[in-house]
Design an enzyme around this catalytic site. Structure first.
Site, PDB file in Angstrom:
ATOM      1  CE  LYS A 178       4.803 -26.377-138.943  1.00 15.74           C
ATOM      2  NZ  LYS A 178       3.733 -25.911-138.032  1.00 15.74           N
ATOM      3  CD  GLU A 253       1.727 -13.887-150.655  1.00 18.98           C
ATOM      4  OE1 GLU A 253       1.001 -12.991-150.176  1.00 18.98           O
ATOM      5  OE2 GLU A 253       2.252 -13.793-151.772  1.00 18.98           O
ATOM      6  CB  CYS A 287      -2.728 -11.663-144.299  1.00 12.62           C
ATOM      7  SG  CYS A 287      -3.516 -12.317-145.771  1.00 12.62           S
ATOM      8  CD  GLU A 386      -0.700  -9.260-139.238  1.00 12.57           C
ATOM      9  OE1 GLU A 386       0.284  -9.932-138.867  1.00 12.57           O
ATOM     10  OE2 GLU A 386      -1.286  -9.454-140.317  1.00 12.57           O
TER      11      GLU A 386
END
Ligand code: NAD
Length: 495
Positions: A178, A253, A287, A386
């Site tokens: 997905k 992750e 990331c 973040e």
């Protein structure tokens, strides 16, 4: 104006229209132009894909395929990706706004992912265990899990899919992917290439759509044997809970807020380039972005000057152009999120040394200037959370102990950079930093051969290298009694 083309799911080896009959648009973030409409997946599409993957897994064609042959198929898939690299790089760049030259670089490396796991396919094996009873043969077998679900984000769709798909297939699983609702196109093309490479229909399936409508039903599907997820920590946490509740494994992750540390003994020019690469490459949408920069007070001013001067000269524009250095954020909400974090930092007392504004890049797109924040500290939300954009917070420090404490004072633990010419310090820092990847005098280096793991809120489980094969297999222990005599005392456990 012509209608945008329609993309279907890819289920059981063929394009499959969505159960709902609905599609959603995906736009080029550099211009706002709609590129295509993708199938809006729901739980019924997911059920069809999981069923196709299970059928392919159970099929004798797959079950009897030798590990060597599986390796050949992976090698062929890697070759096909190489042959189609330019088309894939272009398509990905149009979809998420990343620079074409960066995508070309990623596509040049991507075949290695498939080739690496092609080589590993016939090396997945168990052990013979020397138990204390010589009459018993005990051996282990590493078995595939079954149907693996892979959910991926938009920032590097093919590369992040490769980190999951290549080892999952290598280990003998079949897969339902997905992809992010922002980047459906290239992963669908990858599934076609898998069939062209010789993988049987149903070995690789793709259902496009939104997280709640297609991602969640995939995680919740009882036919799923494992979920491998790359994305935000908030979504990862929900997925981990759902997987744990059903006793299936999850590899996660997740996000990061990585420190990039410049010591007084560093080559400051190199370090400044590393800081710029760490936070402004890919417009900070990685990331591993080195979003918290710590500079020793002796080199703080020089580093600030070098980084802000370079930031001011970064060429913003069309990601397809060869001389562009910074493309757009991937979609307007992402630009707004970045802008709101910079506003928040200002309200928390930060000073914007350079950047700090949204722009349309002269193209009608959603860009944000490379931004350097100073007068910041670890307590501010813009320094803790973040941002996933081109925003660096630069802070001074005085001692090694102090910077270790500051660097580790974060919920995340994905990566860290260290700039020093002191070898002993390099090793000390590598040991003391609470991050799954530590780079010394470099940043953003990566290889499918090198395992990576996010610590703390940055993830669970290992991707890449030989290590990740454990995430896609289960270990069976087989005991064979080689003694044909009477079975001994039933009330004593035997070794
Ligand atoms: P996201 O969590 O919003 O979405 C990721 C994927 O999950 C998408 O496909 C989305 O549709 C799906 N999803 C959303 N809600 C879901 C749900 N309830 N159930 C199942 N699936 C769901 O993340 P994003 O904004 O697409 O990606 C950016 C994030 O990814 C950042 O936090 C970044 O740090 C992280 N990331 C991590 C790595 C890594 O290797 N650690 C690499 C790249 C990106």
């Amino acid at each position: 104006m012509s209608e945008p083309r329609r993309l279907y799911h890819f289920i059981g080896g063929k394009p499959t229209p969505p159960d709902s009959g609905e599609y959603f648009p995906s736009a080029n973030p550099a211009t706002g132009e709609v590129l295509y409409e993708a199938a809006r997946g729901n739980h019924r599409d997911i059920a069809a894909a999981v069923e196709a993957a299970r059928k392919a897994f159970d099929d004798s064609q797959w079950q009897e395929l030798s590990q060597t042959r599986r390796g050949h198929l992976l090698r062929r898939l890697g070759d096909l990706i190489a042959e189609n690299a330019e088309e894939l790089a272009r398509s990905e760049s149009l979809d998420n706004g990343k620079l074409l030259r960066e995508m070309r670089g990623q596509l040049a490396t991507l075949p290695e992912y498939y080739h690496y796991y092609a080589g590993l396919a016939d090396k997945i094996q168990g052990d013979v265990i020397p138990t204390s009873d010589r009459r018993v043969l005990n051996y282990t077998v590493r078995e595939p899990l079954g149907v693996v679900g892979a959910i991926t984000p938009w920032n590097s769709p093919l590369t992040l899919t490769g980190s999951k798909l290549a080892p999952a297939l290598c280990a003998g699983n079949t897969v339902v992917i997905k992809p992010s609702e922002h980047t459906s196109a290239t992963v669908l093309r990858l599934a076609e290439l898998a069939v062209e490479a010789g993988f049987p229909p149903g070995a690789v399936n793709v259902v496009t759509g939104f997280g709640g409508e297609a991602g969640q039903p995939l995680v919740d599907h009882p036919g799923l044997a494992k979920i491998s997820f790359t994305g935000s920590t908030a979504t990862g946490s929900r997925i981990a809970a759902a997987a744990a509740g059903r006793f299936i494994g999850s590899t996660l992750e997740l996000g990061g807020k990585s420190p990039n540390i410049v010591f007084e003994d560093a080559d400051v020019a190199n370090a400044a380039t590393g800081v710029v690469a760490g936070i402004f490459a890919a417009a900070g949408q990685t990331c591993i972005a080195g979003s918290r920069v710590f500079a020793h007070r002796a080199v703080y001013d020089e580093l600030l000057e070098r980084v802000s001067e370079r930031a001011r000269s970064i060429r913003i524009g069309d990601p397809l152009a060869d001389d562009t250095e910074l493309g757009p954020l991937a979609f307007p909400d992402q630009r707004d999120k970045v802008a709101s974090y910079v506003d928040l930092a200002r309200s928390e007392g930060a000073r914007v040394l350079t950047g700090g504004r949204a722009t349309d890049g002269g193209l009608g797109g959603c860009f944000y200037e490379p931004t350097v924040l100073v007068d910041v500290h670890n307590g501010m939300r813009a320094v803790r959370e973040e941002i996933f954009g081109p925003v660096a917070a630069i802070m001074p420090f005085d001692t090694e102990d102090e910077v270790v404490a500051l660097a580790n004072d974060t919920d995340y633990g994905l990566a860290a950079g260290v700039w020093t010419t002191n070898l002993a310090r390099a090793h000390r820092m590598a040991a003391r930093l609470d991050a799954g990847t530590v780079w010394v005098n470099t940043y953003r280096a990566m290889s499918p051969m090198s395992p990576r793991q996010g610590f703390k809120a940055s993830g669970v489980g290992v991707e890449h290298g030989t290590e990740t094969i454990k995430e896609y297999t289960r270990l069976k222990s087989v005991w064979i009694n080689t003694d044909e005599g009477p079975v001994p005392d039933p009330f004593v456990m035997r070794g």
